[in-house]
Scaffold this motif. Structure first.
Motif, mmCIF file in Angstrom:
data_model
loop_
_atom_site.group_PDB
_atom_site.id
_atom_site.type_symbol
_atom_site.label_atom_id
_atom_site.label_comp_id
_atom_site.label_asym_id
_atom_site.label_seq_id
_atom_site.Cartn_x
_atom_site.Cartn_y
_atom_site.Cartn_z
ATOM 1 N N LEU A 17 0.864 -1.182 0.000
ATOM 2 C CA LEU A 17 0.000 0.000 0.000
ATOM 3 C C LEU A 17 0.900 1.231 0.000
ATOM 4 O O LEU A 17 1.216 1.789 1.043
ATOM 5 C CB LEU A 17 -0.916 0.012 1.231
ATOM 6 N N PRO A 18 1.354 1.677 -1.170
ATOM 7 C CA PRO A 18 2.249 2.838 -1.215
ATOM 8 C C PRO A 18 1.520 4.122 -0.851
ATOM 9 O O PRO A 18 0.309 4.250 -1.026
ATOM 10 C CB PRO A 18 2.736 2.860 -2.661
ATOM 11 N N PHE A 19 2.286 5.070 -0.359
ATOM 12 C CA PHE A 19 1.723 6.338 0.092
ATOM 13 C C PHE A 19 1.394 7.226 -1.107
ATOM 14 O O PHE A 19 2.138 7.293 -2.077
ATOM 15 C CB PHE A 19 2.727 7.032 1.019
ATOM 16 N N LEU A 20 0.251 7.921 -1.062
ATOM 17 C CA LEU A 20 -0.175 8.910 -2.058
ATOM 18 C C LEU A 20 -0.449 8.318 -3.436
ATOM 19 O O LEU A 20 -0.480 9.042 -4.421
ATOM 20 C CB LEU A 20 0.863 10.027 -2.205
ATOM 21 N N GLU A 21 -0.652 7.028 -3.541
ATOM 22 C CA GLU A 21 -0.978 6.439 -4.839
ATOM 23 C C GLU A 21 -2.380 5.862 -4.880
ATOM 24 O O GLU A 21 -2.917 5.622 -5.959
ATOM 25 C CB GLU A 21 0.041 5.350 -5.203
ATOM 26 N N ALA A 22 -2.992 5.617 -3.736
ATOM 27 C CA ALA A 22 -4.350 5.076 -3.641
ATOM 28 C C ALA A 22 -4.505 3.788 -4.434
ATOM 29 O O ALA A 22 -5.510 3.555 -5.094
ATOM 30 C CB ALA A 22 -5.373 6.104 -4.108
ATOM 31 N N LEU A 23 -3.488 2.940 -4.367
ATOM 32 C CA LEU A 23 -3.509 1.674 -5.074
ATOM 33 C C LEU A 23 -3.076 0.559 -4.135
ATOM 34 O O LEU A 23 -2.119 0.724 -3.352
ATOM 35 C CB LEU A 23 -2.582 1.690 -6.299
ATOM 36 N N LEU A 24 -3.768 -0.553 -4.231
ATOM 37 C CA LEU A 24 -3.338 -1.778 -3.583
ATOM 38 C C LEU A 24 -2.612 -2.608 -4.630
ATOM 39 O O LEU A 24 -3.212 -3.058 -5.605
ATOM 40 C CB LEU A 24 -4.536 -2.545 -3.027
ATOM 41 N N ILE A 25 -1.313 -2.792 -4.441
ATOM 42 C CA ILE A 25 -0.469 -3.450 -5.434
ATOM 43 C C ILE A 25 -0.214 -4.884 -4.977
ATOM 44 O O ILE A 25 0.323 -5.121 -3.896
ATOM 45 C CB ILE A 25 0.862 -2.702 -5.611
ATOM 46 N N ILE A 26 -0.627 -5.835 -5.794
ATOM 47 C CA ILE A 26 -0.436 -7.253 -5.529
ATOM 48 C C ILE A 26 0.388 -7.844 -6.666
ATOM 49 O O ILE A 26 0.061 -7.651 -7.841
ATOM 50 C CB ILE A 26 -1.782 -7.985 -5.404
ATOM 51 N N GLU A 27 1.431 -8.556 -6.310
ATOM 52 C CA GLU A 27 2.329 -9.142 -7.317
ATOM 53 C C GLU A 27 2.552 -10.613 -7.000
ATOM 54 O O GLU A 27 2.965 -10.965 -5.886
ATOM 55 C CB GLU A 27 3.655 -8.388 -7.332
ATOM 56 N N PHE A 28 2.269 -11.464 -7.976
ATOM 57 C CA PHE A 28 2.475 -12.901 -7.862
ATOM 58 C C PHE A 28 3.725 -13.282 -8.639
ATOM 59 O O PHE A 28 3.856 -12.950 -9.825
ATOM 60 C CB PHE A 28 1.287 -13.681 -8.421
ATOM 61 N N LYS A 29 4.633 -13.994 -7.996
ATOM 62 C CA LYS A 29 5.775 -14.592 -8.672
ATOM 63 C C LYS A 29 5.485 -16.072 -8.823
ATOM 64 O O LYS A 29 5.485 -16.827 -7.840
ATOM 65 C CB LYS A 29 7.052 -14.359 -7.872
ATOM 66 N N CYS A 30 5.219 -16.461 -10.055
ATOM 67 C CA CYS A 30 4.797 -17.828 -10.343
ATOM 68 C C CYS A 30 5.970 -18.650 -10.856
ATOM 69 O O CYS A 30 7.089 -18.162 -11.024
ATOM 70 C CB CYS A 30 3.658 -17.823 -11.361
ATOM 71 N N LYS A 31 5.686 -19.889 -11.131
ATOM 72 C CA LYS A 31 6.700 -20.794 -11.672
ATOM 73 C C LYS A 31 7.070 -20.397 -13.097
ATOM 74 O O LYS A 31 6.320 -19.715 -13.789
ATOM 75 C CB LYS A 31 6.180 -22.233 -11.628
ATOM 76 N N HIS A 32 8.245 -20.839 -13.499
ATOM 77 C CA HIS A 32 8.787 -20.569 -14.832
ATOM 78 C C HIS A 32 9.020 -19.077 -15.054
ATOM 79 O O HIS A 32 9.005 -18.598 -16.193
ATOM 80 C CB HIS A 32 7.863 -21.112 -15.931
ATOM 81 N N GLY A 33 9.239 -18.315 -13.983
ATOM 82 C CA GLY A 33 9.571 -16.905 -14.097
ATOM 83 C C GLY A 33 8.418 -15.995 -14.481
ATOM 84 O O GLY A 33 8.646 -14.836 -14.863
ATOM 85 N N ILE A 34 7.194 -16.454 -14.350
ATOM 86 C CA ILE A 34 6.032 -15.632 -14.706
ATOM 87 C C ILE A 34 5.683 -14.721 -13.531
ATOM 88 O O ILE A 34 5.615 -15.166 -12.379
ATOM 89 C CB ILE A 34 4.838 -16.519 -15.076
ATOM 90 N N ILE A 35 5.453 -13.442 -13.815
ATOM 91 C CA ILE A 35 5.097 -12.450 -12.800
ATOM 92 C C ILE A 35 3.749 -11.843 -13.172
ATOM 93 O O ILE A 35 3.569 -11.350 -14.294
ATOM 94 C CB ILE A 35 6.165 -11.350 -12.676
ATOM 95 N N LYS A 36 2.816 -11.859 -12.228
ATOM 96 C CA LYS A 36 1.495 -11.253 -12.425
ATOM 97 C C LYS A 36 1.375 -10.039 -11.506
ATOM 98 O O LYS A 36 1.621 -10.138 -10.303
ATOM 99 C CB LYS A 36 0.383 -12.256 -12.116
ATOM 100 N N HIS A 37 0.987 -8.921 -12.096
ATOM 101 C CA HIS A 37 0.940 -7.652 -11.372
ATOM 102 C C HIS A 37 -0.488 -7.111 -11.416
ATOM 103 O O HIS A 37 -1.107 -7.048 -12.489
ATOM 104 C CB HIS A 37 1.899 -6.643 -12.027
ATOM 105 N N PHE A 38 -1.016 -6.702 -10.249
ATOM 106 C CA PHE A 38 -2.377 -6.178 -10.142
ATOM 107 C C PHE A 38 -2.341 -4.851 -9.381
ATOM 108 O O PHE A 38 -1.707 -4.754 -8.330
ATOM 109 C CB PHE A 38 -3.298 -7.160 -9.405
ATOM 110 N N ASN A 39 -3.038 -3.858 -9.916
ATOM 111 C CA ASN A 39 -3.228 -2.560 -9.258
ATOM 112 C C ASN A 39 -4.718 -2.357 -9.012
ATOM 113 O O ASN A 39 -5.502 -2.264 -9.971
ATOM 114 C CB ASN A 39 -2.682 -1.415 -10.119
ATOM 115 N N LEU A 40 -5.103 -2.289 -7.763
ATOM 116 C CA LEU A 40 -6.505 -2.134 -7.385
ATOM 117 C C LEU A 40 -6.709 -0.788 -6.705
ATOM 118 O O LEU A 40 -5.986 -0.438 -5.765
ATOM 119 C CB LEU A 40 -6.940 -3.259 -6.431
#
Length: 403
Positions: A109-132
């Motif tokens: 929860l970064p300051f002054l961005e009003a975003l909930l940032i969720i990041e998944f590091k999956c197998k085989h080097g796959i990264i999933k990024h979500f900004n809510l």
């Protein structure tokens, strides 16, 4: 706020979010010095749920949010926010897929961005990024004390789930009758006048079936079954025991569960407030004898229920909704049932029932079908020209008759 979770913790977090989604439409996120708290309240303000994830649950956790615009340790703050449940469910949609593919998960929860940032590091080097996108809000807390409950009993979640299989899926409310050596469960029916048209289900649980059984007060408590199924869905998947605390009719029921020092959860459910049979009978007598209204109302017994408080932590003097006090419950004059729908956990002021004794309403029965049709089409059957009744101005006189 920054946190890091492993694959096993992500699975537990996803199940907690799914359980909260079955109760409320908004998810409240509150980082604290002891861990992360997820809360929700249902639309009718009759159910409150809170999951507390302690620091050992995370690989890394910091409850302060860094100021990314102007880095300054003194300006770091704690962000308390809420977001729609649908948006967070889109991230933790498939629990089975998360368990198989996700290795680590970071939540920030970064300051002054009003975003909930969720990041998944999956197998085989796959990264999933979500900004809510979230909305900042005050902390909502239900005031209750576990030690104040008179009766407590605990059992495995699987045993509860197998017991509820006896009830039909359309059952909305269930009544728990506590005795010194057993617990009696039955479906609550209050809308059907004819008992022969109702399907009644009753289950009796002996004292030996429970892990811990301590009933200090024999009483009957009725509450909604939907929230209880949501509790058991989370507990049964993780094979947890569920503690139940009850006090009496009209007082909220508390279900608690947890695992060591990793996480814990509390579910506070409202119950129905009963009205004595004499109350309903005296109300009907007062409606039939309006002349003795004052003497009849003086003999009506009053029933009260305490309203637990949902308070803002930041301001102890300002209340979010209803004050913590004992209120006298208004009574409907012609209610055929013996229970009131006033929630004991209601966060809003209850609407008082309108007294109908002073209003004289005479409802006439509808006319027969033939008379009804005659009344509707009687205007169509009237003469369209009636020269003798309405005068009209003559613009051109009649011409003389030609002989």
């Amino acid at each position: 706020m920054k946190s890091l979770l492993d694959a096993a913790s992500v699975k537990v977090l996803a199940r907690a979010i799914h359980s909260l989604a079955k109760i409320g439409d908004e998810l409240h996120i509150e980082p604290t010095a002891n861990g992360l708290t997820l809360k929700t309240v249902n639309a009718s303000k009759s159910a409150y749920s809170a999951f507390n994830f302690h620091i050992p649950f995370f690989l890394d956790f910091c409850h302060l949010s860094e100021n990314t615009v102007h880095p300054d340790p003194e300006e770091d703050t704690v962000i308390k926010c809420k977001l729609p449940m649908k948006s967070i469910l889109s991230v933790f949609r498939s629990i089975g897929s998360l368990e198989k593919t996700v290795e680590t998960c970071s939540i920030a929860l970064p300051f002054l961005e009003a975003l909930l940032i969720i990041e998944f590091k999956c197998k085989h080097g796959i990264i999933k990024h979500f900004n809510l996108r979230y909305f900042e809000c005050e902390s909502v807390e239900a005031e209750f004390c576990k030690e104040d409950y008179a009766s407590k009993f605990s059992c495995s979640s699987r045993f509860y789930s197998e017991t509820l299989l006896s009830f039909h899926s359309s059952t909305q409310e269930v009544t728990w009758s506590l005795a010194m050596d057993q617990v009696h469960l039955s479906n609550h029916i209050d809308d059907e006048v004819d008992p022969s048209k109702c399907v009644r289900t009753e289950v009796t649980l002996a004292k030996d079936e429970f892990i811990d059984f301590n009933v200090a007060l024999c009483t009957q408590v009725t509450f909604c079954l939907k929230e209880l199924r949501a509790i058991l869905a989370f507990a049964e998947a993780l094979k947890l025991d569920v503690d139940c605390r009850m006090e009496g009719a009209g007082q909220p029921v508390l279900f608690s569960l947890g695992k060591e020092n990793l996480y814990s959860a509390d579910f506070l459910l409202a119950t129905l407030t009963p009205i004595l049979d004499s109350t309903a009978n005296s109300s009907r007598a007062g409606h039939n004898e309006r002349k003795n209204k004052s003497s009849t109302q003086s003999n009506l017994p009053k029933c009260s229920s305490s309203l637990p408080l949902l308070r803002d932590k930041t301001d102890a003097g300002s209340l979010s909704y209803a004050p913590l006090q004992t209120t006298e419950m208004p009574m409907a004059t012609d209610s055929p049932h013996h229970t009131s729908r006033l929630n004991s956990l209601s966060l809003i002021e209850p609407n008082l029932f309108v007294a109908m004794e002073d209003v004289d309403l005479e409802v006439q029965p509808p006319p027969p079908k033939r008379a009804r049709a005659r009344h509707i089409f009687q205007n169509c059957l009237k003469a369209t020209q009636e020269s003798g009744e309405r005068p009209c101005e003559v613009f051109a006189p009649d011409s003389e008759n030609d002989e």
